[in-house]
Write a protein that holds these residues in place. Structure first.
Motif, PDB file in Angstrom:
ATOM      1  N   VAL A 103     -62.771  28.923  32.250  1.00 31.61           N
ATOM      2  CA  VAL A 103     -63.799  28.913  33.299  1.00 31.61           C
ATOM      3  C   VAL A 103     -65.110  29.589  32.880  1.00 31.61           C
ATOM      4  CG1 VAL A 103     -64.337  29.965  35.545  1.00 31.61           C
ATOM      5  CG2 VAL A 103     -62.322  28.521  35.294  1.00 31.61           C
ATOM      6  N   PRO A 104     -65.094  30.760  32.243  1.00 31.82           N
ATOM      7  CA  PRO A 104     -66.385  31.363  31.868  1.00 31.82           C
ATOM      8  C   PRO A 104     -67.213  30.476  30.945  1.00 31.82           C
ATOM      9  CG  PRO A 104     -64.631  32.982  31.729  1.00 31.82           C
ATOM     10  CD  PRO A 104     -63.968  31.650  31.925  1.00 31.82           C
ATOM     11  N   THR A 105     -66.558  29.829  30.000  1.00 34.11           N
ATOM     12  CA  THR A 105     -67.287  28.945  29.077  1.00 34.11           C
ATOM     13  C   THR A 105     -67.853  27.742  29.813  1.00 34.11           C
ATOM     14  OG1 THR A 105     -65.918  29.607  27.201  1.00 34.11           O
ATOM     15  CG2 THR A 105     -67.074  27.498  27.019  1.00 34.11           C
ATOM     16  N   LEU A 106     -67.039  27.103  30.644  1.00 38.12           N
ATOM     17  CA  LEU A 106     -67.500  25.935  31.391  1.00 38.12           C
ATOM     18  C   LEU A 106     -68.619  26.308  32.353  1.00 38.12           C
ATOM     19  CD1 LEU A 106     -64.036  24.294  32.177  1.00 38.12           C
ATOM     20  CD2 LEU A 106     -65.698  23.548  30.456  1.00 38.12           C
ATOM     21  N   ALA A 107     -68.508  27.459  33.005  1.00 34.77           N
ATOM     22  CA  ALA A 107     -69.540  27.886  33.948  1.00 34.77           C
ATOM     23  C   ALA A 107     -70.852  28.194  33.236  1.00 34.77           C
ATOM     24  CB  ALA A 107     -69.057  29.103  34.739  1.00 34.77           C
ATOM     25  N   THR A 108     -70.761  28.792  32.066  1.00 32.40           N
ATOM     26  CA  THR A 108     -71.975  29.073  31.284  1.00 32.40           C
ATOM     27  C   THR A 108     -72.644  27.773  30.866  1.00 32.40           C
ATOM     28  OG1 THR A 108     -71.088  31.167  30.474  1.00 32.40           O
ATOM     29  CG2 THR A 108     -72.860  30.166  29.194  1.00 32.40           C
ATOM     30  N   GLN A 109     -71.835  26.797  30.468  1.00 29.03           N
ATOM     31  CA  GLN A 109     -72.381  25.485  30.112  1.00 29.03           C
ATOM     32  C   GLN A 109     -72.997  24.795  31.322  1.00 29.03           C
ATOM     33  OE1 GLN A 109     -68.983  24.277  26.728  1.00 29.03           O
ATOM     34  NE2 GLN A 109     -69.101  23.161  28.647  1.00 29.03           N
ATOM     35  N   TYR A 148     -71.265  22.563  33.038  1.00 28.16           N
ATOM     36  CA  TYR A 148     -70.621  21.256  33.136  1.00 28.16           C
ATOM     37  C   TYR A 148     -69.244  21.326  32.495  1.00 28.16           C
ATOM     38  CZ  TYR A 148     -71.632  20.555  28.155  1.00 28.16           C
ATOM     39  OH  TYR A 148     -71.683  20.685  26.790  1.00 28.16           O
ATOM     40  N   GLY A 149     -68.449  20.270  32.751  1.00 27.20           N
ATOM     41  CA  GLY A 149     -67.112  20.166  32.172  1.00 27.20           C
ATOM     42  C   GLY A 149     -66.056  20.058  33.249  1.00 27.20           C
ATOM     43  N   ILE A 168     -68.366  23.011  37.426  1.00 28.40           N
ATOM     44  CA  ILE A 168     -67.052  22.706  36.870  1.00 28.40           C
ATOM     45  C   ILE A 168     -66.305  21.767  37.822  1.00 28.40           C
ATOM     46  CG2 ILE A 168     -64.864  23.628  36.034  1.00 28.40           C
ATOM     47  CD1 ILE A 168     -66.217  26.312  35.605  1.00 28.40           C
ATOM     48  N   HIS A 169     -65.914  20.617  37.315  1.00 27.28           N
ATOM     49  CA  HIS A 169     -65.124  19.680  38.116  1.00 27.28           C
ATOM     50  C   HIS A 169     -63.655  20.003  37.920  1.00 27.28           C
ATOM     51  CE1 HIS A 169     -63.950  15.224  39.079  1.00 27.28           C
ATOM     52  NE2 HIS A 169     -63.447  16.097  39.941  1.00 27.28           N
ATOM     53  N   VAL A 170     -63.044  20.613  38.923  1.00 30.81           N
ATOM     54  CA  VAL A 170     -61.624  20.949  38.885  1.00 30.81           C
ATOM     55  C   VAL A 170     -60.869  19.861  39.639  1.00 30.81           C
ATOM     56  CG1 VAL A 170     -59.864  22.671  39.425  1.00 30.81           C
ATOM     57  CG2 VAL A 170     -62.188  23.402  38.819  1.00 30.81           C
ATOM     58  N   GLY A 171     -59.829  19.317  39.012  1.00 28.86           N
ATOM     59  CA  GLY A 171     -59.064  18.253  39.634  1.00 28.86           C
ATOM     60  C   GLY A 171     -57.576  18.433  39.440  1.00 28.86           C
ATOM     61  N   HIS A 172     -56.800  17.770  40.282  1.00 32.71           N
ATOM     62  CA  HIS A 172     -55.345  17.872  40.263  1.00 32.71           C
ATOM     63  C   HIS A 172     -54.775  16.475  40.459  1.00 32.71           C
ATOM     64  CE1 HIS A 172     -51.367  18.769  42.245  1.00 32.71           C
ATOM     65  NE2 HIS A 172     -51.314  19.649  41.268  1.00 32.71           N
ATOM     66  N   VAL A 173     -53.929  16.033  39.536  1.00 31.81           N
ATOM     67  CA  VAL A 173     -53.355  14.693  39.588  1.00 31.81           C
ATOM     68  C   VAL A 173     -51.882  14.788  39.956  1.00 31.81           C
ATOM     69  CG1 VAL A 173     -52.909  12.566  38.320  1.00 31.81           C
ATOM     70  CG2 VAL A 173     -54.989  13.871  37.847  1.00 31.81           C
ATOM     71  N   VAL A 174     -51.534  14.252  41.118  1.00 28.22           N
ATOM     72  CA  VAL A 174     -50.145  14.235  41.570  1.00 28.22           C
ATOM     73  C   VAL A 174     -49.453  13.015  40.960  1.00 28.22           C
ATOM     74  CG1 VAL A 174     -48.591  14.033  43.551  1.00 28.22           C
ATOM     75  CG2 VAL A 174     -50.682  15.405  43.733  1.00 28.22           C
ATOM     76  N   PRO A 199     -71.235  14.074  39.585  1.00 29.50           N
ATOM     77  CA  PRO A 199     -71.111  15.223  40.488  1.00 29.50           C
ATOM     78  C   PRO A 199     -71.292  14.881  41.964  1.00 29.50           C
ATOM     79  CG  PRO A 199     -72.430  15.806  38.581  1.00 29.50           C
ATOM     80  CD  PRO A 199     -72.221  14.321  38.514  1.00 29.50           C
ATOM     81  N   SER A 200     -71.925  13.765  42.275  1.00 30.61           N
ATOM     82  CA  SER A 200     -72.121  13.411  43.682  1.00 30.61           C
ATOM     83  C   SER A 200     -70.846  12.903  44.342  1.00 30.61           C
ATOM     84  CB  SER A 200     -73.216  12.333  43.802  1.00 30.61           C
ATOM     85  OG  SER A 200     -72.792  11.124  43.188  1.00 30.61           O
ATOM     86  N   THR A 201     -69.835  12.573  43.540  1.00 26.80           N
ATOM     87  CA  THR A 201     -68.602  12.001  44.107  1.00 26.80           C
ATOM     88  C   THR A 201     -67.364  12.538  43.394  1.00 26.80           C
ATOM     89  OG1 THR A 201     -68.908  10.072  42.664  1.00 26.80           O
ATOM     90  CG2 THR A 201     -69.617   9.841  44.952  1.00 26.80           C
TER      91      THR A 201
END
Length: 249
Positions: free
Chosen positions: A131-137, A139-140, A183-189, A233-235
């Motif tokens: 998370v720190p790396t992605l937040a600094t960037q 994106y991701g 950061i786009h966090v996602g969960h795939v069931v 990011p809009s969706t």
């Protein structure tokens, strides 16, 4: 190859939980590698990792293996040290998990904790490092592999359901905290039986019983992960469920 291969060159995807060639982790490596990302593959078995590296490279991608126990903080740190030295992080995929049928009263405290450590605690260690790396960037993506057990407990699967539900809730909390930071966090069931090495070797009768497309194809699961990663990011979607058309739910 996808339209964004040139944009992805020089960027890295970290895939945690890579095992047999006919599994979700291997399919993720092939799919993300096909899009021009350098794949840093993590798992416990060096020989299995090497086979997937060969597959990715044979298809024109680039990959390397880092033997990792995701429940050990030092191992996770070394994994990300390698990945971050290769380029910006485009995506981190947490696919590590374990499962078994265990009646509740037969379940030992050690077993209960072991399932939680792989399914949830490892996801915590990976997320805190990523998370720190992605937040600094700014994106991701950070994507987690879930199961039907993430949403409901089934008899003789209390250990697995509690661990998968925990990592789902953690992912949701991270999404709400760090989505606004890019950061786009996602969960795939994943709801159903995966047509992988385990079912083919141990329960081949399921293949005939379920028929064509009755089991989850690992490569098609990987397509769903890529779709999530590539969303604008809009969706953004947090949770996506995938299941065979014949699955009862």
């Amino acid at each position: 190859m996808g339209d964004d291969v040139a944009e992805n060159e020089g960027k890295v995807v970290v895939i945690i939980g890579v095992g047999n060639t006919r599994g979700v982790g291997a399919a993720l490596a092939r799919r993300f590698g096909r899009e021009g990302l350098h794949c840093v593959l993590a798992g416990r078995t060096t020989e299995k990792l090497a086979a997937i590296v060969t597959e990715v490279e044979a298809a024109g991608g680039s990959a390397e293996a880092v033997a990792t126990d995701t429940t050990v903080e030092a191992d996770v740190g070394k994994l990300f040290d390698v990945a971050e030295s290769r380029g910006p992080l485009a995506s981190v995929l947490y696919n590590a998990g374990n499962n078994a049928i265990i009646p509740f009263l037969d379940l030992t405290p050690e077993q209960f904790e072991a399932f939680w450590r792989v399914c949830c605690f490892g996801g915590f260690l990976v997320s805190q490092r990523a998370v720190p790396t992605l937040a600094t960037q700014g994106y991701g993506s950070l994507l987690f592999t879930g199961a039907s057990a993430s949403l409901r407990g089934k008899a003789q699967f209390g250990h697995f359901a509690s661990a998968k539900a925990a990592v789902r809730n953690m992912a949701q909390a991270i999404a709400r905290e760090y989505g606004p930071k890019g950061i786009h966090v996602g969960h795939v069931v994943i709801d159903g039986i995966i047509d992988g090495d385990m079912v083919r070797s141990r329960f081949p009768q399921f293949i005939d019983q379920m028929g064509p497309s009755g089991l989850l194809n690992p490569d098609h699961i990987a397509d769903a992960f890529w779709m999530l990663h590539a969303q604008p990011p809009s969706t953004w979607t947090f949770e996506l469920d995938v299941r065979p058309y014949r699955e009862t739910w």
